[in-house]
Design an enzyme around this catalytic site. Sequence first.
Site, mmCIF file in Angstrom:
data_model
loop_
_atom_site.group_PDB
_atom_site.id
_atom_site.type_symbol
_atom_site.label_atom_id
_atom_site.label_comp_id
_atom_site.label_asym_id
_atom_site.label_seq_id
_atom_site.Cartn_x
_atom_site.Cartn_y
_atom_site.Cartn_z
ATOM 1 N N GLY A 196 0.881 -1.333 0.167
ATOM 2 C CA GLY A 196 -0.113 -0.313 -0.080
ATOM 3 C C GLY A 196 0.910 1.254 -0.075
ATOM 4 N N GLY A 197 0.511 2.277 -0.797
ATOM 5 C CA GLY A 197 1.308 3.321 -0.904
ATOM 6 C C GLY A 197 0.638 4.223 0.302
ATOM 7 N N THR A 233 0.046 -2.544 5.166
ATOM 8 C CA THR A 233 -0.809 -1.510 5.822
ATOM 9 C C THR A 233 -2.251 -1.473 5.217
ATOM 10 O OG1 THR A 233 1.068 -0.129 5.690
ATOM 11 C CG2 THR A 233 -0.885 0.768 6.748
ATOM 12 N N SER A 255 6.586 0.184 -0.071
ATOM 13 C CA SER A 255 6.766 1.484 -0.242
ATOM 14 C C SER A 255 7.885 2.301 1.047
ATOM 15 C CB SER A 255 5.429 2.607 -0.335
ATOM 16 O OG SER A 255 4.828 2.480 0.977
ATOM 17 N N ASP A 265 11.858 -7.027 2.636
ATOM 18 C CA ASP A 265 10.733 -6.167 2.910
ATOM 19 C C ASP A 265 10.406 -5.764 1.368
ATOM 20 O OD1 ASP A 265 8.222 -4.976 3.858
ATOM 21 O OD2 ASP A 265 9.502 -3.327 5.134
ATOM 22 N N ARG A 322 0.214 2.922 12.925
ATOM 23 C CA ARG A 322 -0.675 2.306 12.056
ATOM 24 C C ARG A 322 -1.386 1.178 12.456
ATOM 25 N NH1 ARG A 322 4.239 2.682 7.672
ATOM 26 N NH2 ARG A 322 4.814 2.306 9.503
ATOM 27 N N TYR A 378 -1.593 -5.854 8.911
ATOM 28 C CA TYR A 378 -1.004 -5.086 9.916
ATOM 29 C C TYR A 378 -2.163 -5.154 11.147
ATOM 30 C CZ TYR A 378 2.945 -2.200 8.553
ATOM 31 O OH TYR A 378 3.957 -1.615 7.743
ATOM 32 N N ARG A 404 15.583 -0.695 12.966
ATOM 33 C CA ARG A 404 15.124 0.651 12.898
ATOM 34 C C ARG A 404 15.947 1.765 13.778
ATOM 35 N NH1 ARG A 404 10.171 1.906 10.939
ATOM 36 N NH2 ARG A 404 9.104 -0.177 10.900
HETATM 37 ZN ZN ZN Z 1 6.645 -3.906 8.349
#
Ligand code: ZN
Length: 389
Positions: free
Chosen positions: A67-68, A98, A288, A284, A162, A129, A226
């Site tokens: 999903g963008g 997402t 996006s 991944d 999200r 998600y 991350r």
């Molecule tokens: Zn992810």
Amino acid sequence: MITLITNVDVYAPRALGVCDILIAGNRIMAIEPGITLSGEHITRLDGNGMIAMPGLVDSLVHITGGGGEGGFHTRTPEMNLTDATLHGVTTVIGALGTDATTRTLPELIAKAYGLRNEGISAYCYTGSYHYPVRTVTGDITDDIMLTGPVIGVGEVAIADHRSSQLSASELARIASQARVGGMLSGKGGIVSIHTGESPYQLSLLHEVTDSSDIPASQFYPTHINRSQSLMEAGKRWCERGGRIDVTTSTNAQFIAEGEIPAAESIAWFLGQGVDVHQLTMSSDGNASLPVFDNNGRLTGLEVGKVGSLYQSFRDLAAIRDVSLSDAIASVTLSPADILGLHNKGRLQPNADADIVLIDPATRDIQHVFANGVQMVDNQQARVKGTFEA
Ligand code: ZN
């Protein structure tokens, strides 16, 4: 169909020395020095001067596109066959992310079957998600038991704006359904976890393992590179028997904001004494990668690449103190075992014939076999996806 690869330096991922590899159909039949075979219909490949390693297992790819997050025009494209094969990836695990509205599970499962028809091994996660979990049959256990490619659920989002902000008991229920589905069908039943950037980090996983009968090994949190702080949390998770995944697709902005390149991250964990069987990298791919300006406005959009997995493996193997066997395991044996794919990620008799031959000096990929079929020959795609030019 019989293929004999001769005189190749085999990393299974353990170093086995120079051997011949005999492939019959889609399986490896033997790995030993000096295999002699006579007769017709034998394809021979001289592996002299090359390294053979298992095909890469990429545990997180948005195979139908992601999903963008900048509107409908930013929805990312599907993965093509050679996006994987030219970069040594012979097994992919597809996931929604997402967007579980315009991206659907039937489409994901169909794409996995499509990639199988084109020659590689493809599996997927049910869900996305979100919570309540979207399924095909109405039930997570049923999806895993009755839907061929589905081997687990995910990526369920935690510690992210999200995510569905689910509770520990809700996550425990998801995990128990996945666990039972996995046990009854001989699959992994793994819960893939998307870890966001909120300060809650992996606390929800600790809460579930503290307050339920679900073992830490049922969860497979990703994006742990991350930040350095999340890596410290990942180390604590590994100390209680958990496994973690780091993401190889990145961009300059993510790194500038504190993301640790995947190879550096794995090297750090190994240096901290974490066992390589608890450590994996995934691409991944086709997610996006939004680029925002200082005011949080979307200024650009990049797409994650499956090829970043091999590049990160190469970077990892180049780090002093990291053995080639460990670097290989992080993209082959470790993800295969965590996912319950015990014929994948290893070179041994009866394993699937997923083999990558590389040049030891440049580490360029020369040849790739998937399920016994040569997909890449001298760096060129011998097999292409249905609509690839
Ligand atoms: Zn992810």
